[in-house]
Design a protein around this motif. Structure first.
Motif, PDB file in Angstrom:
ATOM      1  N   VAL A 173       0.803  -1.341   0.039  1.00 38.23           N
ATOM      2  CA  VAL A 173       0.015  -0.233   0.215  1.00 38.23           C
ATOM      3  C   VAL A 173       1.072   1.193   0.357  1.00 38.23           C
ATOM      4  CG1 VAL A 173      -2.195   1.514   1.750  1.00 38.23           C
ATOM      5  CG2 VAL A 173      -2.313  -1.166   1.052  1.00 38.23           C
ATOM      6  N   ARG A 174       0.583   2.238  -0.801  1.00 37.51           N
ATOM      7  CA  ARG A 174       1.377   3.689  -1.105  1.00 37.51           C
ATOM      8  C   ARG A 174       0.747   5.172  -1.792  1.00 37.51           C
ATOM      9  NH1 ARG A 174       4.254   0.527   0.291  1.00 37.51           N
ATOM     10  NH2 ARG A 174       6.420  -0.104   0.071  1.00 37.51           N
ATOM     11  N   ILE A 175       1.064   5.931  -0.418  1.00 40.31           N
ATOM     12  CA  ILE A 175       0.388   6.741  -0.499  1.00 40.31           C
ATOM     13  C   ILE A 175       0.389   7.833  -2.512  1.00 40.31           C
ATOM     14  CG2 ILE A 175       0.133   9.465  -0.657  1.00 40.31           C
ATOM     15  CD1 ILE A 175       1.188   9.060   2.838  1.00 40.31           C
ATOM     16  N   GLY A 176      -1.247   7.504  -2.814  1.00 39.29           N
ATOM     17  CA  GLY A 176      -1.331   7.938  -4.100  1.00 39.29           C
ATOM     18  C   GLY A 176      -2.241   6.715  -4.780  1.00 39.29           C
ATOM     19  N   MET A 177      -2.102   5.592  -4.134  1.00 44.09           N
ATOM     20  CA  MET A 177      -2.743   4.197  -4.912  1.00 44.09           C
ATOM     21  C   MET A 177      -3.264   4.475  -5.097  1.00 44.09           C
ATOM     22  SD  MET A 177      -2.424   0.677  -3.074  1.00 44.09           S
ATOM     23  CE  MET A 177      -1.352   0.313  -3.496  1.00 44.09           C
ATOM     24  N   PRO A 178      -4.412   4.233  -6.218  1.00 42.10           N
ATOM     25  CA  PRO A 178      -5.474   3.758  -6.535  1.00 42.10           C
ATOM     26  C   PRO A 178      -6.617   3.203  -5.815  1.00 42.10           C
ATOM     27  CG  PRO A 178      -3.917   4.801  -8.904  1.00 42.10           C
ATOM     28  CD  PRO A 178      -3.193   3.785  -7.463  1.00 42.10           C
ATOM     29  N   VAL A 179      -7.436   2.980  -6.008  1.00 45.08           N
ATOM     30  CA  VAL A 179      -8.368   2.077  -5.005  1.00 45.08           C
ATOM     31  C   VAL A 179      -9.490   2.311  -6.031  1.00 45.08           C
ATOM     32  CG1 VAL A 179      -6.901   1.786  -3.238  1.00 45.08           C
ATOM     33  CG2 VAL A 179      -8.270   3.453  -3.258  1.00 45.08           C
ATOM     34  N   ARG A 180     -10.857   1.406  -5.447  1.00 44.90           N
ATOM     35  CA  ARG A 180     -11.572   2.136  -5.981  1.00 44.90           C
ATOM     36  C   ARG A 180     -12.419   0.429  -4.852  1.00 44.90           C
ATOM     37  NH1 ARG A 180     -12.535  -0.804 -11.848  1.00 44.90           N
ATOM     38  NH2 ARG A 180     -11.112   1.239 -12.369  1.00 44.90           N
ATOM     39  N   LEU A 181     -13.922   1.224  -5.285  1.00 43.51           N
ATOM     40  CA  LEU A 181     -14.704   0.504  -4.234  1.00 43.51           C
ATOM     41  C   LEU A 181     -15.061  -0.911  -4.106  1.00 43.51           C
ATOM     42  CD1 LEU A 181     -16.716   1.234  -1.047  1.00 43.51           C
ATOM     43  CD2 LEU A 181     -18.115   2.160  -2.977  1.00 43.51           C
ATOM     44  N   ALA A 182     -14.998  -1.168  -2.460  1.00 42.85           N
ATOM     45  CA  ALA A 182     -15.237  -2.485  -2.953  1.00 42.85           C
ATOM     46  C   ALA A 182     -16.793  -3.476  -1.645  1.00 42.85           C
ATOM     47  CB  ALA A 182     -14.644  -3.900  -3.142  1.00 42.85           C
ATOM     48  N   PHE A 183     -17.443  -3.872  -1.310  1.00 44.88           N
ATOM     49  CA  PHE A 183     -18.135  -3.533   0.214  1.00 44.88           C
ATOM     50  C   PHE A 183     -18.032  -5.808   0.076  1.00 44.88           C
ATOM     51  CE2 PHE A 183     -21.417  -0.352   0.346  1.00 44.88           C
ATOM     52  CZ  PHE A 183     -21.213  -0.713  -1.617  1.00 44.88           C
ATOM     53  N   GLN A 184     -17.432  -6.209   1.845  1.00 46.80           N
ATOM     54  CA  GLN A 184     -17.017  -6.756   1.871  1.00 46.80           C
ATOM     55  C   GLN A 184     -17.205  -7.752   2.894  1.00 46.80           C
ATOM     56  OE1 GLN A 184     -13.395  -7.081   4.937  1.00 46.80           O
ATOM     57  NE2 GLN A 184     -11.946  -8.387   3.967  1.00 46.80           N
ATOM     58  N   ARG A 185     -18.433  -9.086   2.970  1.00 45.72           N
ATOM     59  CA  ARG A 185     -18.999  -9.272   3.723  1.00 45.72           C
ATOM     60  C   ARG A 185     -18.185 -10.224   5.353  1.00 45.72           C
ATOM     61  NH1 ARG A 185     -24.279  -9.358   5.316  1.00 45.72           N
ATOM     62  NH2 ARG A 185     -24.542  -9.391   3.159  1.00 45.72           N
ATOM     63  N   CYS A 186     -18.446  -9.233   6.718  1.00 46.57           N
ATOM     64  CA  CYS A 186     -18.211  -9.429   7.211  1.00 46.57           C
ATOM     65  C   CYS A 186     -18.364 -10.971   8.398  1.00 46.57           C
ATOM     66  CB  CYS A 186     -17.574  -8.638   7.982  1.00 46.57           C
ATOM     67  SG  CYS A 186     -16.609  -7.623   7.722  1.00 46.57           S
ATOM     68  N   ASP A 187     -19.818 -10.856   7.962  1.00 50.57           N
ATOM     69  CA  ASP A 187     -20.700 -12.032   8.705  1.00 50.57           C
ATOM     70  C   ASP A 187     -21.849 -12.378   8.043  1.00 50.57           C
ATOM     71  OD1 ASP A 187     -22.069 -10.657  10.823  1.00 50.57           O
ATOM     72  OD2 ASP A 187     -20.880 -10.413  11.942  1.00 50.57           O
ATOM     73  N   GLU A 188     -22.902 -12.869   9.232  1.00 44.60           N
ATOM     74  CA  GLU A 188     -24.070 -12.424   8.657  1.00 44.60           C
ATOM     75  C   GLU A 188     -25.046 -11.178   8.023  1.00 44.60           C
ATOM     76  OE1 GLU A 188     -24.125 -14.439  12.056  1.00 44.60           O
ATOM     77  OE2 GLU A 188     -22.569 -14.135  10.827  1.00 44.60           O
ATOM     78  N   GLU A 189     -24.679 -10.950   9.219  1.00 42.82           N
ATOM     79  CA  GLU A 189     -25.296  -9.658   9.468  1.00 42.82           C
ATOM     80  C   GLU A 189     -24.041  -8.450   9.089  1.00 42.82           C
ATOM     81  OE1 GLU A 189     -26.060  -9.520  14.055  1.00 42.82           O
ATOM     82  OE2 GLU A 189     -27.421 -10.478  13.914  1.00 42.82           O
TER      83      GLU A 189
END
Length: 329
Positions: free
Chosen positions: A294-310
């Motif tokens: 991971v670096r400052i200025g790194m392009p990133v894109r939104l995702a959604f992470q399922r942690c548990d059933e809720e």
């Protein structure tokens, strides 16, 4: 109802009665801020928060009201050498720890502002244990709410009051939800902490549930703001609507967490301050890439992470590994 009645109803072996004896006791008397209110600290705060209000710059500058507690804090060296500090808080915590209430979570704070703070003001403060609740059962577990009140003065004049409330608790033993089938497998591990959802941010979490990252927009001046707040920091307007983020961003800053290994977290992992293409910033995890890449200025894109059933959370992937805005992790 008297203390004996509370004790008898709580059934905690007299602990509630002993805890009540700490109410009204001073935790700090005659505390002195390490620094006078000063422009460099105000500037750093405003840069970190993205607050460009002109009231905080120039010859007539005032400090942001929400900095109230910052002028009383001890820094990395802790409180041991601070004048006026008593052992009251440590004694109270030791009593709770000894009774098995070893976990702690901050639940809320309240601040009242009586006069603005200006560069050159000398800060003094007193704090006390304002209240200790009876034994309460929450989703986290059973424990006691402890509220500390701090009165903060500038050049001897009361400038504001800060109340901070925590829950000292024994974690609840998790059981399967009715109709959920077999208990969670042991390899699933402990659940991640739940986000605090209130009337100010409920719309944000509703959006997350629909895989949308919503940003507040002031309907008076058009300024975007994140995290969600009840009013506009630019013009003070109370009315707002939302815009949906396209999910593109860059790493503005980051830290790699190595210690401590909290339950449900597996260090090392990267926590980033992501600047979205819309211009606001959000704190989240960078996933799908080794933490040391991971670096400052790194392009990133939104995702959604399922942690548990809720629980599902917005996270960010390195742009070259992401599956597109709103993709699932």
């Amino acid at each position: 109802m008297d203390g004996a009645g509370r004790h008898g109803r709580d059934g905690d072996g007299g602990l509630s009665e002993r805890l009540k004896e700490y109410e009204g006791r001073a935790a700090t008397a005659g505390g002195v801020g390490r620094d006078l209110v000063n422009a460099p600290m105000i500037r750093h705060w405003c840069e970190a928060m993205g607050d460009t209000n002109p009231a905080y710059t120039g010859p007539d500058a005032v400090a942001p009201p929400t900095m109230l507690q910052a002028w009383t804090m001890s820094g990395l060296s802790g409180h041991t050498d601070r004048p006026g500090r008593s052992g009251t808080y440590d004694e109270l915590f030791a009593l709770l720890d000894g009774a098995g209430y070893t976990s702690v979570v901050a639940t809320d704070c309240e601040q009242e502002y009586l006069r603005p703070l200006r560069p050159g003001d000398e800060i003094t403060f007193d704090s006390m244990i304002e209240s200790v609740s009876g034994r309460k059962t929450t989703k986290l577990g059973t424990g006691y709410f402890v509220t500390t009140r701090m009165d903060i003065r500038a050049n001897g004049e009361l400038a504001g009051t800060h109340r901070f409330r925590i829950l000292k608790y024994a974690p609840a033993q998790r059981s399967p939800r009715p109709g959920a089938g077999e208990p969670r497998p042991a390899e699933a591990g402990p659940r991640r902490p739940r986000p605090v959802i209130n009337r100010d941010n409920a719309g944000f979490w509703e959006g997350v549930g629909r895989h949308r990252l919503l940003i507040q927009r002031c309907t008076d001046c058009g300024a975007l703001r994140f995290p969600w707040l009840p009013g506009c920091g630019a013009c003070g307007g109370p009315d707002w609507d939302t815009v949906e983020s396209g999910g593109e961003g860059t790493v503005y800053s980051y830290v790699v967490m190595h210690h401590p290994p909290f339950p449900a977290f597996d260090p090392p992992y990267a926590v980033a301050l992501v600047e979205l293409a819309e211009g606001v910033r959000i704190v989240s995890n960078v996933v799908g890439v080794p933490h040391d890449e991971v670096r400052i200025g790194m392009p990133v894109r939104l995702a959604f992470q399922r942690c548990d059933e809720e629980l599902e959370l917005p996270v960010f992937r390195a742009a070259e590994t992401a599956g597109g805005p709103g993709g699932r992790s």
